[in-house]
Write an enzyme that holds these catalytic residues in place. Sequence first.
Site, PDB file in Angstrom:
ATOM      1  N   GLY A 143       0.834  -1.199   0.000  1.00 58.13           N
ATOM      2  CA  GLY A 143       0.000   0.000   0.000  1.00 58.13           C
ATOM      3  C   GLY A 143       0.866   1.245   0.000  1.00 58.13           C
ATOM      4  CG  ASN A 167      -2.635  10.551   3.924  1.00 60.80           C
ATOM      5  OD1 ASN A 167      -3.222  10.767   4.983  1.00 60.80           O
ATOM      6  ND2 ASN A 167      -1.797  11.431   3.424  1.00 60.80           N
ATOM      7  CD1 TRP A 168      -1.791   3.723   8.280  1.00 61.88           C
ATOM      8  CD2 TRP A 168      -0.559   5.507   8.803  1.00 61.88           C
ATOM      9  NE1 TRP A 168      -1.257   3.523   9.534  1.00 61.88           N
ATOM     10  CE2 TRP A 168      -0.491   4.601   9.877  1.00 61.88           C
ATOM     11  CE3 TRP A 168       0.154   6.710   8.895  1.00 61.88           C
ATOM     12  CZ2 TRP A 168       0.255   4.849  11.033  1.00 61.88           C
ATOM     13  CZ3 TRP A 168       0.901   6.957  10.048  1.00 61.88           C
ATOM     14  CH2 TRP A 168       0.939   6.027  11.092  1.00 61.88           C
ATOM     15  CG  PHE A 224      -3.842   0.502  -7.251  1.00 64.97           C
ATOM     16  CD1 PHE A 224      -4.241  -0.776  -7.627  1.00 64.97           C
ATOM     17  CD2 PHE A 224      -4.608   1.579  -7.673  1.00 64.97           C
ATOM     18  CE1 PHE A 224      -5.363  -0.971  -8.413  1.00 64.97           C
ATOM     19  CE2 PHE A 224      -5.745   1.389  -8.453  1.00 64.97           C
ATOM     20  CZ  PHE A 224      -6.115   0.119  -8.818  1.00 64.97           C
ATOM     21  CG  PHE A 260      -8.670  -2.003  -2.373  1.00 62.39           C
ATOM     22  CD1 PHE A 260      -9.664  -2.137  -3.338  1.00 62.39           C
ATOM     23  CD2 PHE A 260      -8.334  -0.717  -1.957  1.00 62.39           C
ATOM     24  CE1 PHE A 260     -10.300  -1.021  -3.876  1.00 62.39           C
ATOM     25  CE2 PHE A 260      -8.958   0.395  -2.494  1.00 62.39           C
ATOM     26  CZ  PHE A 260      -9.947   0.245  -3.453  1.00 62.39           C
ATOM     27  CE  LYS A 288      -5.993   3.487  12.995  1.00 64.74           C
ATOM     28  NZ  LYS A 288      -5.678   4.895  13.338  1.00 64.74           N
ATOM     29  CE  LYS A 300      -9.538   5.732  13.354  1.00 65.81           C
ATOM     30  NZ  LYS A 300      -9.441   6.788  12.323  1.00 65.81           N
TER      31      LYS A 300
HETATM   32  N1  LIG Z   1      -4.376   8.259   6.370  1.00 66.06           N
HETATM   33  C1  LIG Z   1      -4.311   8.182   7.699  1.00 66.06           C
HETATM   34  O1  LIG Z   1      -4.172   9.199   8.405  1.00 66.06           O
HETATM   35  C2  LIG Z   1      -4.391   6.842   8.363  1.00 66.06           C
HETATM   36  C3  LIG Z   1      -3.839   6.707   9.632  1.00 66.06           C
HETATM   37  C4  LIG Z   1      -3.925   5.469  10.269  1.00 66.06           C
HETATM   38  C5  LIG Z   1      -4.532   4.401   9.634  1.00 66.06           C
HETATM   39  N2  LIG Z   1      -5.039   4.567   8.392  1.00 66.06           N
HETATM   40  C6  LIG Z   1      -5.634   3.375   7.756  1.00 66.06           C
HETATM   41  O2  LIG Z   1      -4.715   2.869   6.811  1.00 66.06           O
HETATM   42  C7  LIG Z   1      -5.411   2.226   5.736  1.00 66.06           C
HETATM   43  C8  LIG Z   1      -4.909   2.770   4.417  1.00 66.06           C
HETATM   44  O3  LIG Z   1      -5.145   4.150   4.402  1.00 66.06           O
HETATM   45  P1  LIG Z   1      -4.289   5.175   3.525  1.00 66.06           P
HETATM   46  O4  LIG Z   1      -4.530   6.513   4.139  1.00 66.06           O
HETATM   47  O5  LIG Z   1      -2.896   4.717   3.348  1.00 66.06           O
HETATM   48  O6  LIG Z   1      -4.963   5.055   2.092  1.00 66.06           O
HETATM   49  P2  LIG Z   1      -5.715   6.210   1.285  1.00 66.06           P
HETATM   50  O7  LIG Z   1      -6.960   6.613   1.960  1.00 66.06           O
HETATM   51  O8  LIG Z   1      -4.734   7.258   0.941  1.00 66.06           O
HETATM   52  O9  LIG Z   1      -6.223   5.374   0.016  1.00 66.06           O
HETATM   53  C9  LIG Z   1      -5.749   5.476  -1.216  1.00 66.06           C
HETATM   54  C10 LIG Z   1      -4.937   4.257  -1.571  1.00 66.06           C
HETATM   55  O10 LIG Z   1      -5.775   3.226  -2.095  1.00 66.06           O
HETATM   56  C11 LIG Z   1      -5.165   2.723  -3.279  1.00 66.06           C
HETATM   57  N3  LIG Z   1      -6.118   2.097  -4.169  1.00 66.06           N
HETATM   58  C12 LIG Z   1      -7.078   2.674  -4.918  1.00 66.06           C
HETATM   59  N4  LIG Z   1      -7.729   1.737  -5.640  1.00 66.06           N
HETATM   60  C13 LIG Z   1      -7.166   0.554  -5.327  1.00 66.06           C
HETATM   61  C14 LIG Z   1      -7.414  -0.782  -5.717  1.00 66.06           C
HETATM   62  N5  LIG Z   1      -8.365  -1.094  -6.588  1.00 66.06           N
HETATM   63  N6  LIG Z   1      -6.642  -1.757  -5.179  1.00 66.06           N
HETATM   64  C15 LIG Z   1      -5.691  -1.465  -4.268  1.00 66.06           C
HETATM   65  N7  LIG Z   1      -5.414  -0.225  -3.857  1.00 66.06           N
HETATM   66  C16 LIG Z   1      -6.150   0.773  -4.383  1.00 66.06           C
HETATM   67  C17 LIG Z   1      -4.535   3.953  -3.876  1.00 66.06           C
HETATM   68  O11 LIG Z   1      -3.567   3.586  -4.804  1.00 66.06           O
HETATM   69  C18 LIG Z   1      -3.938   4.595  -2.646  1.00 66.06           C
HETATM   70  O12 LIG Z   1      -2.677   4.039  -2.371  1.00 66.06           O
HETATM   71  C19 LIG Z   1      -6.897   2.486   6.009  1.00 66.06           C
HETATM   72  O13 LIG Z   1      -7.436   1.361   6.644  1.00 66.06           O
HETATM   73  C20 LIG Z   1      -6.908   3.645   6.977  1.00 66.06           C
HETATM   74  O14 LIG Z   1      -8.042   3.650   7.828  1.00 66.06           O
HETATM   75  C21 LIG Z   1      -4.969   5.744   7.745  1.00 66.06           C
HETATM   76  O1  LIG Z   2      -8.444  10.385   8.530  1.00 61.71           O
HETATM   77  P1  LIG Z   2      -9.159   9.213   9.135  1.00 61.71           P
HETATM   78  O2  LIG Z   2     -10.514   9.555   9.627  1.00 61.71           O
HETATM   79  O3  LIG Z   2      -9.126   8.020   8.230  1.00 61.71           O
HETATM   80  O4  LIG Z   2      -8.302   8.839  10.428  1.00 61.71           O
HETATM   81  C1  LIG Z   2      -6.916   8.704  10.285  1.00 61.71           C
HETATM   82  C2  LIG Z   2      -6.307   7.923  11.425  1.00 61.71           C
HETATM   83  O5  LIG Z   2      -6.896   6.669  11.544  1.00 61.71           O
HETATM   84  C3  LIG Z   2      -6.333   8.655  12.730  1.00 61.71           C
HETATM   85  O6  LIG Z   2      -5.643   7.901  13.702  1.00 61.71           O
END
Ligand SMILES: NC(=O)c1ccc[n+]([C@@H]2O[C@H](COP(=O)([O-])OP(=O)(O)OC[C@H]3O[C@@H](n4cnc5c(N)ncnc54)[C@H](O)[C@@H]3O)[C@@H](O)[C@H]2O)c1
Ligand SMILES: O=P(O)(O)OC[C@H](O)CO
Length: 375
Positions: free
Chosen positions: A34, A37-38, A66, A122, A145, A231
């Site tokens: 992945g 953003n995270w 991706f 995914f 999450k 959450k």
């Molecule tokens: N962003 C945050 O602040 C944060 C913090 C902690 C946990 N998380 C959790 O981490 C997980 C990933 O979040 P994120 O922020 O990295 O992602 P994101 O919200 O930035 O999602 C976009 C990602 O999804 C991918 N994507 C789109 N279509 C796809 C497909 N068909 N197959 C596979 N990938 C595809 C994109 O390429 C991109 O990498 C989530 O469960 C989120 O809740 C996020």
């Molecule tokens: O931006 P959200 O709502 O997906 O939350 C991001 C993180 O999970 C916060 O810990």
Amino acid sequence: MSSTDENTGVIGSIYRFFSTTPQIMAPKKVTIIGSGNWGSAIARIVGNTTKAYPQEFDPEVRMWVFEEVVNGEKLSEVINTRHENVKYLPGKILPTNVVAVTDLVESCVGSHLLVFVVPHQFVKGICEKLVGKIPTDAQAISLIKGVSTEKKGGLKLISEEIKEILKIEVSVLMGANLAPEVANDNFCEATIGCKRKATDGPLLKKLFHTENFRINVVEDAHTVELCGALKNVVACAAGFTDGLGYGDNTKAAVIRLGLMETTKFVEHYYPGSNLQTFFESCGIADLITTCYGGRNRKVCEAFVKTGKPLAEVEKELLNGQSAQGPLTAEEVFLMMQKTGLETKFPLFTAVHRICKGEMKPAELVDCLRNHPEHL
Ligand SMILES: NC(=O)c1ccc[n+]([C@@H]2O[C@H](COP(=O)([O-])OP(=O)(O)OC[C@H]3O[C@@H](n4cnc5c(N)ncnc54)[C@H](O)[C@@H]3O)[C@@H](O)[C@H]2O)c1
Ligand SMILES: O=P(O)(O)OC[C@H](O)CO
């Protein structure tokens, strides 16, 4: 080998050497599955920790991307040349040992540590493509999450889904971790939930623990993961009350009632959870940060204020990122409905109904007012 061979001559000596000398473990290769953003924010940390501990980790970290085209360029090529994920984490430089790979299987071949960090819808498809392609003694850690999209009833965690498909041990990392703030190196904490804490905990901690990203490892992994998933549902409720113009007292009530429903939900599905886990970063701390600064909150506030469909505001506000709360609310609702539990979790249920347009956002406050916690 016969028992005689084990005890005598040169073969016996070699056998005794290998059976009594501690095994020198090869540095483990890490793949981040992945690059959103995270995923990109965590790549900044993992890229550095793997370099800092060369005995434990192979310093080259592969990151599955991706593929997409951004401003006429392939995202993977931009990452590998300019070391920046210009779409999902613009302005932050990734360590040069983080290498973007677009072929999922290629990114994971030979990796003993798989870091799952994709939007949860995914996961199943990704794992199915990896069956038979990863070392049998690999382990995973999920930063995702959400809960499984499996809709046959019952609860399945993302860690359980990964374990079921890939037959490997899966730990989790959750916490109050807004990715842009982590990428900014602002101080924060996170919780690793690891069932084999004594054996796997120290290595996993080394992979993530830094000066500004402080890790606590606990064994109560189910609770850690469910806190992270639920959450996002509570954050939607916080967004709705923000959109309705309520202030911080109302939001505090949403957080408190959301926490009460979370503890009850965990206790129902995984009886015997440790109350202390809710006081880790994955619990109360994540609820606070997400209800004030998260994407789910933001999207749900805009949904109320603009009256536009959720998918439309998500597209307008998040530029390809994903708010997982509405989908999680639906999955959780479907699980609860199977067993007639939805009235016991009015906040979770209301979030789902509002997201689906079955209930007006303003009705959320009635639902809070009549919450069973007040009876
Ligand atoms: N962003 C945050 O602040 C944060 C913090 C902690 C946990 N998380 C959790 O981490 C997980 C990933 O979040 P994120 O922020 O990295 O992602 P994101 O919200 O930035 O999602 C976009 C990602 O999804 C991918 N994507 C789109 N279509 C796809 C497909 N068909 N197959 C596979 N990938 C595809 C994109 O390429 C991109 O990498 C989530 O469960 C989120 O809740 C996020
Ligand atoms: O931006 P959200 O709502 O997906 O939350 C991001 C993180 O999970 C916060 O810990």
